[in-house]
Scaffold this motif. Structure first.
Motif, PDB file in Angstrom:
ATOM      1  N   LYS A 100     -16.598  19.697  43.861  1.00 40.00           N
ATOM      2  CA  LYS A 100     -16.867  19.557  42.441  1.00 40.00           C
ATOM      3  C   LYS A 100     -17.152  20.616  41.619  1.00 40.00           C
ATOM      4  O   LYS A 100     -18.061  21.415  42.201  1.00 40.00           O
ATOM      5  CB  LYS A 100     -17.565  18.003  41.963  1.00 40.00           C
TER       6      LYS A 100
ATOM      7  N   LYS B 252     -10.753  12.326  40.180  1.00 42.25           N
ATOM      8  CA  LYS B 252     -11.833  11.760  40.593  1.00 42.25           C
ATOM      9  C   LYS B 252     -11.252  10.359  40.926  1.00 42.25           C
ATOM     10  O   LYS B 252     -10.178   9.878  40.392  1.00 42.25           O
ATOM     11  CB  LYS B 252     -12.935  11.253  39.908  1.00 42.25           C
TER      12      LYS B 252
ATOM     13  N   LYS C 271     -18.634  18.432  37.826  1.00 36.66           N
ATOM     14  CA  LYS C 271     -18.375  16.637  38.164  1.00 36.66           C
ATOM     15  C   LYS C 271     -16.643  16.503  38.261  1.00 36.66           C
ATOM     16  O   LYS C 271     -16.440  15.261  38.353  1.00 36.66           O
ATOM     17  CB  LYS C 271     -18.888  15.927  37.136  1.00 36.66           C
ATOM     18  N   GLN C 272     -15.931  17.522  38.289  1.00 29.60           N
ATOM     19  CA  GLN C 272     -14.470  17.416  38.520  1.00 29.60           C
ATOM     20  C   GLN C 272     -13.983  17.903  40.050  1.00 29.60           C
ATOM     21  O   GLN C 272     -14.526  19.071  40.269  1.00 29.60           O
ATOM     22  CB  GLN C 272     -13.566  17.980  37.221  1.00 29.60           C
ATOM     23  N   PRO C 273     -13.229  17.481  40.521  1.00 31.56           N
ATOM     24  CA  PRO C 273     -12.726  17.759  41.891  1.00 31.56           C
ATOM     25  C   PRO C 273     -12.380  19.382  41.585  1.00 31.56           C
ATOM     26  O   PRO C 273     -11.616  19.769  40.585  1.00 31.56           O
ATOM     27  CB  PRO C 273     -11.518  16.972  42.176  1.00 31.56           C
TER      28      PRO C 273
ATOM     29  N   TYR D 192     -14.138  17.077  48.676  1.00 29.39           N
ATOM     30  CA  TYR D 192     -14.668  16.588  47.631  1.00 29.39           C
ATOM     31  C   TYR D 192     -15.914  17.459  46.936  1.00 29.39           C
ATOM     32  O   TYR D 192     -16.467  16.969  46.326  1.00 29.39           O
ATOM     33  CB  TYR D 192     -15.720  15.602  48.704  1.00 29.39           C
TER      34      TYR D 192
ATOM     35  N   THR E 129     -13.716   8.850  46.667  1.00 27.40           N
ATOM     36  CA  THR E 129     -14.850   9.937  46.422  1.00 27.40           C
ATOM     37  C   THR E 129     -15.841   9.840  45.458  1.00 27.40           C
ATOM     38  O   THR E 129     -16.994  10.695  45.488  1.00 27.40           O
ATOM     39  CB  THR E 129     -14.075  11.334  46.202  1.00 27.40           C
ATOM     40  N   GLU E 130     -16.136   8.752  44.428  1.00 31.40           N
ATOM     41  CA  GLU E 130     -17.109   8.567  43.743  1.00 31.40           C
ATOM     42  C   GLU E 130     -18.483   8.302  44.397  1.00 31.40           C
ATOM     43  O   GLU E 130     -18.416   7.756  45.768  1.00 31.40           O
ATOM     44  CB  GLU E 130     -16.666   7.510  42.765  1.00 31.40           C
TER      45      GLU E 130
END
Length: 243
Positions: A153, A184, A156-158, A151, A188-189
């Motif tokens: 990031k 995403k 904000k991206q994996p 999870y 996972t959000e």
């Protein structure tokens, strides 16, 4: 020489008859269509259905077993209704749960007790125990193999998106199969104001941070098993590509 010429002539006549056979022509046409679909359309279909399933909490690794199972997954999941897909995946994880457990223990022996306890809790119907453990396992497997949590990031991206991009030699087909690692998803959000419906869904943030009291179902436990298995197969595949 005369015998050889006679044999070749007989063979040529037989081949000519076969070529004229409508069933033979139809077989060639079907083979051509199948190969064309496999090369040009199947990778996109797999990527699309993998993402659709992920948004409902399911994860499927298409390349884990023999050809017959691959075809079975194709037929059961691509261009099928959500209800049909759910029924297939529920049965698939139920039927192969024992093999998945053994596979995970063999690949990650240091986590054998954790894996075994998670499956024991699932088998006993203790889903509020099994689901967080499977989610933690999916995180731990990422750290074991790549030192990166599932999870994690970057901007904000994996973070696994960057890892996949750095691996040389990933064929388009394999890249499509690994797509769920790189984007995403609803699983996972971060949900700050969850509804009751959100709390019933397999959302890692709500479960691990104690924001949900409604996630404990067999369906979510099966989905969490599918997540662990998918992560293990995908990351092991990536590691093999690096060696």
């Amino acid at each position: 020489m005369r015998d050889l010429m006679q044999k070749l002539s007989t063979f040529a006549r037989g081949l000519n008859e076969v070529i004229k056979d409508p069933e033979f022509i139809e077989s060639l046409r079907q083979l051509h269509n199948e190969m064309n679909y496999f090369v040009n359309d199947l990778p996109d279909d797999i990527a699309e259905v993998s993402i659709e399933l992920m948004e409902r909490g399911w994860f499927i690794y298409f390349l884990d077993d023999e050809t017959d199972h691959f075809r079975e997954k194709r037929s059961a999941l691509i261009n099928q209704s959500e209800a049909s897909q759910d029924n297939y995946l529920t049965s698939y994880i139920r039927n192969y749960g024992g093999k998945i457990r053994q596979f995970l223990i063999e690949e990650f022996p240091d986590r054998a007790a954790q894996i075994d306890d998670a499956f024991k809790a699932h088998d006993a119907g203790l889903y509020y125990c099994s689901i967080p453990t499977f989610l933690a396992l999916s995180e731990g497997i990422g750290r074991d193999l790549y030192g990166v949590g599932l999870y994690a990031k970057v901007n904000k991206q994996p973070e696994f998106n960057k890892i996949i991009e750095q691996v040389d030699g990933l064929e388009v087909f394999h890249d499509m199969v690994l797509k769920p690692l790189a984007i995403k998803s609803k699983v996972t959000e971060t949900i700050n104001e969850p509804t009751d419906e959100d709390k019933r869904f397999l959302n890692r943030h709500l479960i691990i941070h104690g924001r949900s009291d409604k996630y404990g179902s067999e369906l979510n436990s099966l989905k969490s098993i599918s997540l662990v298995y998918y992560v293990a197969c995908s990351l092991l595949h990536l590691r093999e590509q690096n060696t």
